[in-house]
Design a protein around this motif. Structure first.
Motif, PDB file in Angstrom:
ATOM      1  N   ILE A 184      -3.263   5.978   4.731  1.00  0.00           N
ATOM      2  CA  ILE A 184      -4.097   4.615   3.722  1.00  0.00           C
ATOM      3  C   ILE A 184      -4.522   4.128   4.622  1.00  0.00           C
ATOM      4  O   ILE A 184      -4.312   3.905   6.215  1.00  0.00           O
ATOM      5  N   LEU A 226       0.598   1.023   8.517  1.00  0.00           N
ATOM      6  CA  LEU A 226       0.678   2.256   7.976  1.00  0.00           C
ATOM      7  C   LEU A 226      -0.793   3.936   9.009  1.00  0.00           C
ATOM      8  O   LEU A 226      -0.602   4.475   8.640  1.00  0.00           O
ATOM      9  N   ALA A 275       0.117   4.396  -2.911  1.00  0.00           N
ATOM     10  CA  ALA A 275       0.041   5.243  -2.207  1.00  0.00           C
ATOM     11  C   ALA A 275       1.459   6.818  -2.875  1.00  0.00           C
ATOM     12  O   ALA A 275       0.618   7.197  -3.198  1.00  0.00           O
ATOM     13  N   LEU A 286       0.740  -0.893  -0.112  1.00  0.00           N
ATOM     14  CA  LEU A 286      -0.139  -0.353  -0.321  1.00  0.00           C
ATOM     15  C   LEU A 286       0.871   1.291   0.105  1.00  0.00           C
ATOM     16  O   LEU A 286       0.510   2.105  -0.712  1.00  0.00           O
ATOM     17  N   SER A 314       0.040   7.614   7.986  1.00  0.00           N
ATOM     18  CA  SER A 314      -0.118   8.240   6.245  1.00  0.00           C
ATOM     19  C   SER A 314      -1.489   8.288   5.627  1.00  0.00           C
ATOM     20  O   SER A 314      -0.938   8.185   4.850  1.00  0.00           O
TER      21      SER A 314
END
Length: 247
Positions: free
Chosen positions: A96, A91, A68, A64, A94
């Motif tokens: 996400i 994550l 991104a 991921l 982040s």
């Protein structure tokens, strides 16, 4: 069977390598396709820039952050709760998102994603049409469904190992399944590239039955040069575009 909480969704099949050995699988992710062959091929099928990307079966969220870096809003869905928690921890901060959910009941709105991606997530294949139907539901018109899988019939070291270790696997039947579902297949060759042979041996150990794994590790050990750390690996990129006239 993997230990821990039950997976979400009746059709979810436990992943014996990732669910049982997430730390070793992390080594496999780090070694796999350092040249970015897979992501470049996906980008040629649908632009990454501005795309909303769904990673189905995202595991611990390894891919991921990379998504991104060149897409708008990646989102992971993972059925195994410990991995979903690990992905969220990875994550944190982040922006996400990771959702605990099943491929057969994606917790997303209709026509909400531009690219639906799954990498070695084996709930796609013969008998898993419901998962594919869910991907179709959440893709926008013109969106891309793309699944990374092994190319067992190809000429590569990993293909040879897989065919020897799993003789019951039917590559022709798998090919027929994807054709029936309207997918095209792009064949690519990537590499596992390890810094240490013991990491390669550990990864081989979670991918193959013990007797076969021991033979393959011995084969790598017999290679005295740098190539002993590297394995050529043929993959099949299964893809289709959502009908641009779909509602």
């Amino acid at each position: 069977m993997a230990s821990g909480p039950e997976p979400l969704g009746r059709g979810t099949i436990p992943s014996p390598n990732l669910w049982r050995s997430p730390e070793v699988y992390e080594l496999e992710n780090l070694a796999s396709d350092r040249a970015g062959v897979i992501d470049a091929a996906i980008g040629a099928l649908h632009p990454w820039a501005g795309a909303r990307v769904l990673d189905v079966g995202c595991g611990s969220g390894f891919h991921l952050p990379q998504f991104a870096s060149y897409a708008a809003a990646p989102l992971g869905v993972e059925p195994h709760l410990p991995l979903a928690v690990a992905a969220r921890d990875r994550l944190r901060g982040s922006g996400i998102g990771v959702i605990a959910g099943s491929a057969e009941a994606l917790p997303l709105a209709d026509a909400s994603m531009d690219i639906a991606h799954a990498r070695w997530a084996y709930f796609f294949g013969p008998g898993c049409e419901r998962g594919l139907a869910e991907v179709d539901r959440v893709l926008r018109p013109g969106g891309l469904a793309v699944f990374v899988d092994n190319d067992v019939s190809a000429e590569s070291t990993f293909s040879r190992w897989f065919a020897a270790a799993y003789p019951a696997y039917d590559p022709e039947g798998v090919e027929r399944f994807w054709r029936r579902q309207g997918f095209e297949t792009q064949r690519l060759v990537i590499e596992w590239t390890f810094e240490r042979r013991e990491h390669l041996a550990a990864v081989i150990g979670i991918e193959f039955p013990p007797e076969a794994a021991a033979r393959f590790v011995d084969e790598c050990t017999d290679r005295a040069d740098r190539a002993g750390h590297t394995v050529d690996y043929a993959i099949a990129l299964r893809w289709r575009h959502q009908n641009p006239t779909s509602a």
